[in-house]
Enzyme design. Structure first.
Site, PDB file in Angstrom:
ATOM      1  N   LYS A 176      -5.649  -6.028   4.791  1.00  0.00           N
ATOM      2  CA  LYS A 176      -6.005  -7.022   3.605  1.00  0.00           C
ATOM      3  C   LYS A 176      -4.665  -7.834   3.097  1.00  0.00           C
ATOM      4  CE  LYS A 176      -8.253  -4.053   1.389  1.00  0.00           C
ATOM      5  NZ  LYS A 176      -8.993  -3.154   0.199  1.00  0.00           N
ATOM      6  N   ARG A 200      -9.376   3.922  13.066  1.00  0.00           N
ATOM      7  CA  ARG A 200      -9.734   2.890  12.452  1.00  0.00           C
ATOM      8  C   ARG A 200     -10.156   1.797  13.604  1.00  0.00           C
ATOM      9  NH1 ARG A 200      -6.812  -0.453   8.826  1.00  0.00           N
ATOM     10  NH2 ARG A 200      -6.332   1.661   7.786  1.00  0.00           N
ATOM     11  N   GLU A 232     -10.733  -0.611  -2.201  1.00  0.00           N
ATOM     12  CA  GLU A 232      -9.817  -1.030  -3.273  1.00  0.00           C
ATOM     13  C   GLU A 232      -9.951  -2.291  -3.335  1.00  0.00           C
ATOM     14  OE1 GLU A 232      -5.311  -1.501  -4.622  1.00  0.00           O
ATOM     15  OE2 GLU A 232      -5.554  -0.317  -2.940  1.00  0.00           O
TER      16      GLU A 232
HETATM   17  P1  ATP Z   1      -6.479  -2.615   4.474  1.00  0.00           P
HETATM   18  O1  ATP Z   1      -5.379  -1.539   5.421  1.00  0.00           O
HETATM   19  O2  ATP Z   1      -7.090  -3.589   5.270  1.00  0.00           O
HETATM   20  O3  ATP Z   1      -5.506  -2.859   3.231  1.00  0.00           O
HETATM   21  P2  ATP Z   1      -7.469  -0.318   3.394  1.00  0.00           P
HETATM   22  O4  ATP Z   1      -7.612   0.972   4.081  1.00  0.00           O
HETATM   23  O5  ATP Z   1      -6.110  -0.282   2.476  1.00  0.00           O
HETATM   24  O6  ATP Z   1      -7.407  -1.403   4.162  1.00  0.00           O
HETATM   25  P3  ATP Z   1      -9.607   0.057   1.215  1.00  0.00           P
HETATM   26  O7  ATP Z   1      -9.997  -0.885   0.470  1.00  0.00           O
HETATM   27  O8  ATP Z   1      -8.925   1.291   0.840  1.00  0.00           O
HETATM   28  O9  ATP Z   1      -8.697  -0.789   2.492  1.00  0.00           O
HETATM   29  O10 ATP Z   1     -10.696   0.641   2.464  1.00  0.00           O
HETATM   30  C1  ATP Z   1     -11.794   1.091   2.026  1.00  0.00           C
HETATM   31  C2  ATP Z   1     -12.331   2.198   3.354  1.00  0.00           C
HETATM   32  O11 ATP Z   1     -12.519   1.064   4.497  1.00  0.00           O
HETATM   33  C3  ATP Z   1     -11.311   3.102   3.297  1.00  0.00           C
HETATM   34  O12 ATP Z   1     -12.283   4.268   3.437  1.00  0.00           O
HETATM   35  C4  ATP Z   1     -10.958   3.055   4.792  1.00  0.00           C
HETATM   36  O13 ATP Z   1     -10.534   4.023   5.509  1.00  0.00           O
HETATM   37  C5  ATP Z   1     -11.538   1.998   5.437  1.00  0.00           C
HETATM   38  N1  ATP Z   1     -11.158   0.981   6.393  1.00  0.00           N
HETATM   39  C6  ATP Z   1     -10.216   0.216   6.225  1.00  0.00           C
HETATM   40  N2  ATP Z   1      -9.914  -0.546   7.010  1.00  0.00           N
HETATM   41  C7  ATP Z   1     -10.495   0.233   8.325  1.00  0.00           C
HETATM   42  C8  ATP Z   1     -10.748  -0.251   9.470  1.00  0.00           C
HETATM   43  N3  ATP Z   1      -9.931  -1.145  10.205  1.00  0.00           N
HETATM   44  N4  ATP Z   1     -11.444   0.621  10.429  1.00  0.00           N
HETATM   45  C9  ATP Z   1     -12.356   1.442   9.807  1.00  0.00           C
HETATM   46  N5  ATP Z   1     -12.317   1.647   8.562  1.00  0.00           N
HETATM   47  C10 ATP Z   1     -11.575   1.016   7.551  1.00  0.00           C
HETATM   48 MG    MG Z   2      -6.595   2.018   1.220  1.00  0.00          MG
END
Ligand code: ATP
Ligand code: MG
Length: 563
Positions: A275, A265, A39
């Protein structure tokens, strides 16, 4: 792939590779298609790197494709700056989406048409409950939810209302479109989840075209299906969303039926990875920017001096599992040390200087001594280092009254000046307050280059720079951003900001051999005996580099594994 290090498949094969192996063997798919769907509401961090390496890695391994898709369904938080940074970071990590760049917002028409299709199937309805009412109606683990009063309105009514929502004739918060599934389901995500809401906000891609926007849980499975994704890999917290993911694709009978697979994760010690928190650090000016070298963002790590190869290697080492765990940040530091040890040229820099005067060296003489650039890599060649009567050395390399086994400068002891001569310490000078202002020594001209002709050995070798020739530069000594190990484990009333490390950045003046003044931004080097440093890409000027410490030389991880 970039050319620096090939990505080799880890052994043994992790559970997702095994799923793909089995699917291909069963003829379920002809070509593997994965996606990385960030995102664009922040910069990517090292947790995202894990997901990028996994998704693009599978595509490379199985000769399939991996899409880069901006999951930009929420118009309020997203920004084109983030889109650009995400593309840059994925490329920098060494991956290529080729022609497969997509944006969820490009599918808004199709998603809207599918919402109408759901209404026509009797599988979606417009609900006017407020959010509070909806929460009260949802029930809890013991009690089934209650149906919305409009749940059984006619298809025609629902079509008309959704049309009104779409045209902007209903105010924000006054109506939503919900899937009609099962208010008694033990899975809350199946208790008639919201799939569209009204948001009278411009979108960075579609402008003011839409007043209604799809919810993430509705949009994501459709994006995967539209693109023909075969394996939709996400983190564990989405496991409970999977029944809705499958329900939606089954109900709409999409031609492609991607399989959602969840993995754990990445969590790192001494690091926050959400984020939202990273954005707060930037907004509250606790760091300078998203690419502050202390940030766990890819751009921060790049600026700090991390290499793509080291990050990929780290991701390969931690593996892919279904168990949430906390990875020691020392493992990441180990990965960058291992890589930089092989690739970075060595230089001499003195970070806490004291003068060393060679009493028997001619005052007007300057020699240019040959220094090897990288003892680990003969192909890296050599350079000339100016040498003169007055040098700078590290304060810690002299002790007037030595401790046991002190092999560096102390009166009467002989040491090697790296690439230079053997010198024997004769004493020191002090100011009125007793501070050492100068160390004195004599040199043996027969030891030029650092070896004695008579086979005499010395136990200590120290680095130095010639005072008159040294560059005076800014050096930024970075340390971990937080002083607390597990930031996911704080008591509820604790503010994670209170655990910021107050000494995560120390700015000092360093004195460096003149060659270092010529380096281009982003060049990575080792300061001998001190650590790995990188020329800051933002704040350096021609002839005036600023050095960021990437990591010190001492490897706490290597120590742990050999214990
Ligand atoms: P955050 O919790 O940091 O806001 P998010 O999952 O909301 O992260 P996205 O932009 O939706 O952020 O993430 C894109 C991809 O990266 C998703 O498929 C998510 O599963 C993966 N991802 C995000 N954080 C991690 C992590 N700590 N380890 C592995 N994969 C991750
Ligand atoms: Mg997300």
């Amino acid at each position: 792939m970039s050319s620096d290090t090939p990505l080799s498949a880890p052994t043994p094969r992790h559970f997702i590779q095994q799923i793909v192996d089995a699917d291909l063997a069963a003829g379920k798919h002809a070509v593997v298609a994965t996606r990385f769907p960030p995102e664009p509401n922040g910069y990517l961090h090292v947790g995202h790197a894990k997901s990028i390496c996994l998704n693009f890695g599978l595509a490379l391994e199985f000769k399939g494709r991996c899409h880069l898709r901006m999951d930009d369904t929420n118009p309020t938080k997203e920004d084109i700056e983030y889109v650009d940074s995400i593309k840059e970071d994925v490329r920098w990590l060494g991956f290529d989406w080729h022609e497969h760049y997509y944006q969820a917002s490009d599918y808004f028409d199709r998603m809207h048409a599918d919402a109408i299709k759901l209404i026509k199937l009797g599988k979606a309805f417009v609900c006017h409950l407020t959010l509070e009412q909806m929460n009260a109606y949802r029930g809890d683990h013991k009690t089934p939810g209650k149906n919305s009063p409009t749940r059984d309105a006619s298809i025609e009514e629902n079509l008309a209302l959704f049309e009104k929502m779409t045209r902007g004739e209903i105010d924000e918060g006054k109506a939503v479109l919900r899937a009609k599934i099962d208010m008694a389901s033990p899975n809350f995500h199946l208790r008639d989840p919201i799939i569209y809401r009204i948001r009278k906000t411009s979108h960075h891609n579609t402008g003011d075209k839409w007043c209604v926007y799809p919810m993430y849980d509705y949009a994501h499975p459709l994006e995967d299906a539209y693109e023909g994704i075969t394996h939709s890999i996400c983190t564990l917290e989405f496991e409970v969303h999977r029944p809705f993911y499958d329900w939606l694709l089954r109900t709409l009978d999409t031609p492609a039926k991607p399989q959602q697979i969840e993995f754990a994760r990445l969590n790192l010690t001494y690091t926050v990875m959400s984020k939202r928190r990273l954005l707060e650090l930037v907004q509250e000016k606790r760091v300078t920017s998203w690419d502050d070298p202390r940030m766990p963002t890819i751009s921060g790590m790049r600026r700090r001096g991390y290499t793509p190869a080291a990050i990929r290697k780290f991701c390969e080492t931690i593996g892919v599992t279904k168990h949430n765990s906390l990875t020691d940040v020392a493992l990441l530091e180990h990965a960058i040390r291992e890589d930089l040890n092989k690739t970075s040229p060595r230089f001499m820099a003195v970070l806490d200087p004291v003068r060393l005067v060679i009493e028997n060296y001619p005052s007007d003489q300057v020699e240019h001594l040959e220094a090897q650039n990288n003892p680990e890599d003969p192909a890296a060649g050599s350079r000339q280092v100016p040498f003169s009567k007055t040098l700078l050395i590290e304060r810690a390399d002299f002790m007037e009254i030595p401790e046991k086994k002190y092999f560096r400068l102390t009166p009467g002891q002989e040491v090697r000046l790296r690439w230079g001569y053997f010198v024997t310490c004769t004493g020191c000078k002090k100011d009125a307050a007793g501070n050492i202002t100068e160390v004195t020594c004599t040199y043996d001209p027969a030891t030029r280059g650092g070896d004695s002709a008579d086979g005499r050995k010395v136990k200590g070798t120290i680095h130095w720079v010639s005072e008159a020739h040294a560059g005076d530069v800014e050096v930024r000594l970075y340390d971990r951003l937080f002083s607390h190990e597990n930031l996911n484990d704080l008591p509820d009333d604790a503010d994670w900001r209170n655990f910021l490390n107050p000494t995560s950045l120390k700015v000092i003046r360093g004195f460096v051999e003149p060659e270092l003044l010529k380096l281009n931004p982003s060049t990575r080097v080792q300061f001998e005996r001190t650590g790995y440093f990188c020329v800051d890409a933002k704040d350096s000027q021609a002839g005036k580099p600023v050095f960021n410490r990437t990591v010190g030389l001492r490897d706490s991880w290597a120590k742990q594994i050999t214990k």
